[in-house]
Design a protein around this motif. Structure first.
Motif, PDB file in Angstrom:
ATOM      1  N   GLY A   1       0.829  -1.199  -0.485  1.00  0.00           N
ATOM      2  CA  GLY A   1       0.161  -0.093  -0.151  1.00  0.00           C
ATOM      3  C   GLY A   1       0.907   1.161   0.003  1.00  0.00           C
ATOM      4  N   MET A   2       1.938   1.036  -0.779  1.00  0.00           N
ATOM      5  CA  MET A   2       2.686   2.322  -0.247  1.00  0.00           C
ATOM      6  C   MET A   2       2.851   2.628  -1.593  1.00  0.00           C
ATOM      7  N   PRO A   3       3.339   4.049  -2.531  1.00  0.00           N
ATOM      8  CA  PRO A   3       3.747   4.966  -3.051  1.00  0.00           C
ATOM      9  C   PRO A   3       4.785   4.721  -4.233  1.00  0.00           C
ATOM     10  N   PRO A   4       4.920   4.480  -5.493  1.00  0.00           N
ATOM     11  CA  PRO A   4       6.206   4.252  -5.962  1.00  0.00           C
ATOM     12  C   PRO A   4       6.723   5.154  -5.924  1.00  0.00           C
ATOM     13  N   ALA A   5       8.287   5.517  -5.668  1.00  0.00           N
ATOM     14  CA  ALA A   5       8.926   5.816  -5.571  1.00  0.00           C
ATOM     15  C   ALA A   5       9.396   6.693  -7.046  1.00  0.00           C
ATOM     16  N   ILE A   6       9.606   8.014  -7.081  1.00  0.00           N
ATOM     17  CA  ILE A   6       9.750   8.726  -8.510  1.00  0.00           C
ATOM     18  C   ILE A   6      10.987   9.954  -8.561  1.00  0.00           C
ATOM     19  N   LEU A   7      12.239   8.923  -9.087  1.00  0.00           N
ATOM     20  CA  LEU A   7      13.158  10.077  -9.440  1.00  0.00           C
ATOM     21  C   LEU A   7      12.499  11.622  -9.505  1.00  0.00           C
ATOM     22  N   GLY A   8      13.769  12.472  -9.528  1.00  0.00           N
ATOM     23  CA  GLY A   8      13.975  13.515  -9.785  1.00  0.00           C
ATOM     24  C   GLY A   8      14.410  14.036 -11.292  1.00  0.00           C
ATOM     25  N   THR A   9      14.856  15.205 -11.557  1.00  0.00           N
ATOM     26  CA  THR A   9      15.557  15.877 -12.718  1.00  0.00           C
ATOM     27  C   THR A   9      16.252  16.025 -11.904  1.00  0.00           C
ATOM     28  N   PRO A  10      17.234  15.063 -12.892  1.00  0.00           N
ATOM     29  CA  PRO A  10      19.038  15.252 -12.115  1.00  0.00           C
ATOM     30  C   PRO A  10      18.926  16.810 -12.459  1.00  0.00           C
ATOM     31  N   ASN A  11      20.146  17.091 -11.068  1.00  0.00           N
ATOM     32  CA  ASN A  11      20.780  19.076 -11.613  1.00  0.00           C
ATOM     33  C   ASN A  11      21.898  18.585 -12.387  1.00  0.00           C
ATOM     34  N   ALA A  12      22.631  19.621 -12.016  1.00  0.00           N
ATOM     35  CA  ALA A  12      23.460  19.812 -13.742  1.00  0.00           C
ATOM     36  C   ALA A  12      24.892  18.822 -12.883  1.00  0.00           C
ATOM     37  N   ASP A  13      25.255  18.625 -11.517  1.00  0.00           N
ATOM     38  CA  ASP A  13      26.187  18.091 -11.255  1.00  0.00           C
ATOM     39  C   ASP A  13      25.475  16.665 -11.345  1.00  0.00           C
ATOM     40  N   GLY A  14      24.553  16.334 -11.838  1.00  0.00           N
ATOM     41  CA  GLY A  14      23.805  14.584 -11.467  1.00  0.00           C
ATOM     42  C   GLY A  14      23.505  14.103 -10.948  1.00  0.00           C
ATOM     43  N   SER A  15      23.597  14.849  -9.728  1.00  0.00           N
ATOM     44  CA  SER A  15      22.643  14.470  -8.447  1.00  0.00           C
ATOM     45  C   SER A  15      21.239  14.611  -8.456  1.00  0.00           C
ATOM     46  N   TYR A  16      20.677  14.070  -8.379  1.00  0.00           N
ATOM     47  CA  TYR A  16      18.882  14.452  -8.010  1.00  0.00           C
ATOM     48  C   TYR A  16      18.619  13.689  -6.640  1.00  0.00           C
ATOM     49  N   GLU A  17      16.590  13.593  -6.706  1.00  0.00           N
ATOM     50  CA  GLU A  17      16.776  13.330  -5.328  1.00  0.00           C
ATOM     51  C   GLU A  17      15.379  12.302  -5.857  1.00  0.00           C
ATOM     52  N   VAL A  18      14.535  12.243  -5.237  1.00  0.00           N
ATOM     53  CA  VAL A  18      13.535  10.118  -4.960  1.00  0.00           C
ATOM     54  C   VAL A  18      13.025  10.914  -4.559  1.00  0.00           C
ATOM     55  N   ALA A  19      11.589  10.787  -4.795  1.00  0.00           N
ATOM     56  CA  ALA A  19      10.820  11.701  -4.447  1.00  0.00           C
ATOM     57  C   ALA A  19      10.063  10.250  -3.682  1.00  0.00           C
ATOM     58  N   HIS A  20       9.831   9.741  -2.126  1.00  0.00           N
ATOM     59  CA  HIS A  20       8.762   8.695  -1.668  1.00  0.00           C
ATOM     60  C   HIS A  20       8.482   8.520  -0.358  1.00  0.00           C
ATOM     61  N   SER A  21       7.944   7.664  -0.010  1.00  0.00           N
ATOM     62  CA  SER A  21       6.963   7.559   1.323  1.00  0.00           C
ATOM     63  C   SER A  21       8.118   7.465   2.400  1.00  0.00           C
ATOM     64  N   ALA A  22       7.702   8.290   3.475  1.00  0.00           N
ATOM     65  CA  ALA A  22       8.421   8.322   4.149  1.00  0.00           C
ATOM     66  C   ALA A  22       7.998   7.776   5.110  1.00  0.00           C
ATOM     67  N   ALA A  23       7.234   6.578   5.491  1.00  0.00           N
ATOM     68  CA  ALA A  23       6.934   6.285   6.518  1.00  0.00           C
ATOM     69  C   ALA A  23       7.544   4.880   7.031  1.00  0.00           C
ATOM     70  N   VAL A  24       7.980   4.377   8.454  1.00  0.00           N
ATOM     71  CA  VAL A  24       8.263   3.696   8.316  1.00  0.00           C
ATOM     72  C   VAL A  24       7.133   2.290   9.163  1.00  0.00           C
ATOM     73  N   LEU A  25       7.153   1.040   8.277  1.00  0.00           N
ATOM     74  CA  LEU A  25       6.143   0.488   8.981  1.00  0.00           C
ATOM     75  C   LEU A  25       6.210  -0.357   9.989  1.00  0.00           C
ATOM     76  N   VAL A  26       5.915  -0.764  10.682  1.00  0.00           N
ATOM     77  CA  VAL A  26       6.618  -2.039  11.895  1.00  0.00           C
ATOM     78  C   VAL A  26       5.506  -3.149  11.318  1.00  0.00           C
ATOM     79  N   PHE A  27       6.437  -4.463  11.551  1.00  0.00           N
ATOM     80  CA  PHE A  27       5.752  -5.634  11.373  1.00  0.00           C
ATOM     81  C   PHE A  27       6.333  -6.377  12.742  1.00  0.00           C
ATOM     82  N   THR A  28       5.030  -6.797  13.921  1.00  0.00           N
ATOM     83  CA  THR A  28       5.299  -7.132  14.700  1.00  0.00           C
ATOM     84  C   THR A  28       5.528  -8.526  15.336  1.00  0.00           C
ATOM     85  N   PRO A  29       5.524  -8.995  16.056  1.00  0.00           N
ATOM     86  CA  PRO A  29       5.962 -10.730  16.054  1.00  0.00           C
ATOM     87  C   PRO A  29       5.360 -11.337  16.002  1.00  0.00           C
TER      88      PRO A  29
END
Lengths: 272, 202
Positions: B141-169
């Motif tokens: 149920g998490m949205p897919p990651a989306i790669l951002g547009t590369p900057n001039a130096d080639g770096s880019y960010e990745v938009a993604h869910s920021a949640a930690v999903l916890v599975f219990t025992p």
């Protein structure tokens, strides 16, 4: 461009940032200080004290402007503690020491605002106001609410500086003159007035988890973790604060025990 | 309710309270609960890591992020690590933190290992094909990651869910923790989550 440093949530960058509000505030402070310092010099204040006041202005500017200002606003509690020590405990006494003769003369002349100053610099009221400023601006919920906004961050910085001026005024300016507020009482006043801030520092030192969300959730600072930063902040407040306070109490004690009064002589009559 | 039935109701309530683990106080409830997903990716040793099998019965923190993330990922991981370090050793052994990279192009296995070691050497790093990882995320149920547009130096960010999903025992996830979860919140909830009994346990 921001006018005052606040927590932005952006990753830290060493590219300089400009804060016109900081420059304007420091310029206003410098102009006011220059006028008072000139008056104080004409009343016999030492050149050293006046230079000390300028050091206070420069320190104030340095801790409010880039890089310490934005680091303190949104990245490092330890930088915020340095700001507190400078704005509340270092700059105000330097400025008041340099201008105390001018302020005493102004007070003796019954200038505008004299009644308010007389009231708020009454030692007990001054101590209470300083501690209200110190405590309320260290409550985590308040810090986390205020620091992300420029106005909120300005209020915190201003509260420390004004609180510091109030704390130090009864000791250094001695206007209005209060017969009961002798040197031993002043030492006791300074010690008791700063106990609460020592307590805040202790809490920061002993807590196992970060107290402030803005620093805990800030983009990471490579050198140390949020809890190490908080402990460092507590240490700065505790040690630097104690060094200033006990240093001044020591000077006051030796001057008093040697029979030298720390008060300035009564202001000379105006020359013109 | 007739007064003679009150003791029975009270006893039943006490029994239920004693049996059910304390609910977490923070995070966002996941309803309906998710079953522990069954997927296999490559761990930082280069070996296949079957998530469901390796983490079965353990309190498992599953987080999708990338090591070049400037803010959210390192803060989230550091906060969980800081709290797990303070747990008793026995409890630490009952937990796993699994980090799945969303940026396999830049996150080589050694790089992923070095990055995780800053926080905790026991943290598991997994890498796989971007499509496979997105499929795993969709399955929980998490949205897919989306790669951002590369900057001039080639770096880019990745938009993604920021949640930690916890599975219990009990091998289910009933809560996820968004960015903004404080260490105090984790310290409050982790002991509660550890009390959930493994599936099949009495």
């Amino acid at each position: 461009m921001q006018w005052w440093c606040s927590a932005s949530g952006e990753p830290w960058t060493w590219a300089p940032q400009y804060y016109p509000g900081v420059w304007l505030s420091v310029a206003v402070l410098a102009v006011a200080y220059h006028a008072l310092a000139r008056r104080a010099r004409s009343l016999g204040e030492s050149r050293r004290a006046v230079w000390g006041g300028w050091a206070g202005i420069i320190l104030t500017w340095q801790v409010l402007d880039w890089p310490i200002g934005p680091l303190a606003a949104g990245y490092l509690a330890s930088a915020h503690a340095v700001q507190f020590v400078v704005l509340a405990l270092v700059a105000p006494p330097l400025l008041l020491l340099a201008t105390r003769r001018a302020l005493s003369a102004w007070h003796a002349r019954g200038g505008a605002g004299r009644r308010v100053i007389t009231r708020v610099t009454q030692p007990i009221i001054a101590a209470v106001l300083f501690n209200i400023a110190a405590v309320s601006t260290h409550v985590p919920a308040v810090v986390d609410r205020l620091m992300p906004t420029q106005l909120g961050a300005f209020v915190v910085d201003a509260a420390w500086f004004v609180g510091g001026l109030l704390l130090w005024w009864p000791i250094l300016v001695d206007a209005p003159r209060r017969a009961w507020f002798s040197e031993p009482v002043k030492m006791l006043y300074l010690f008791l007035s700063t106990l609460v801030h020592t307590g805040i520092a202790m809490v920061m030192l002993v807590r196992d988890f970060p107290m402030y969300g803005i620093y805990e959730l800030a983009p990471p600072w490579p050198a140390w973790s949020p809890i190490e930063d908080q402990h460092l902040a507590g240490g700065v407040m505790e040690l630097a604060g104690a060094a200033v306070i006990f240093g001044i109490i020591s000077v006051m004690f030796f001057r008093w025990s040697g029979g030298v009064s720390g008060d300035p002589p009564p202001p000379a009559p105006p020359r013109d | 309710m007739p007064p003679q039935k009150l003791p029975i109701a009270l006893a039943a309530a006490c029994l239920m309270a004693a049996c059910s683990p304390p609910a977490p106080r923070h995070g966002v409830a996941v309803e309906p609960a998710l079953a522990r997903p069954d997927f296999t990716l490559t761990d930082t040793r280069g070996a296949p890591y079957a998530f469901a099998r390796e983490t079965q019965g353990l309190l498992t923190f599953l987080f999708f992020g990338y090591t070049h993330c400037p803010d959210i990922c390192p803060v989230h991981v550091a906060n969980v690590a800081a709290v797990l370090r303070k747990l008793p050793f026995e409890d630490q052994r009952k937990t796993r933190f699994v980090f799945v990279t969303l940026d396999p192009a830049r996150d080589s296995l050694p790089h992923l290992r070095r990055w995780l070691d800053q926080f905790d050497a026991s943290f598991v790093g997994l890498r796989g094909d971007a499509d496979d990882v997105n499929r795993i995320m969709a399955g929980i149920g998490m949205p897919p990651a989306i790669l951002g547009t590369p900057n001039a130096d080639g770096s880019y960010e990745v938009a993604h869910s920021a949640a930690v999903l916890v599975f219990t025992p009990d091998d289910s996830a009933r809560v996820l923790y968004p960015f903004g979860t404080r260490q105090l919140d984790w310290a409050d909830d982790i002991p509660r989550l550890l009390q959930v009994r493994p599936s099949g346990a009495r």
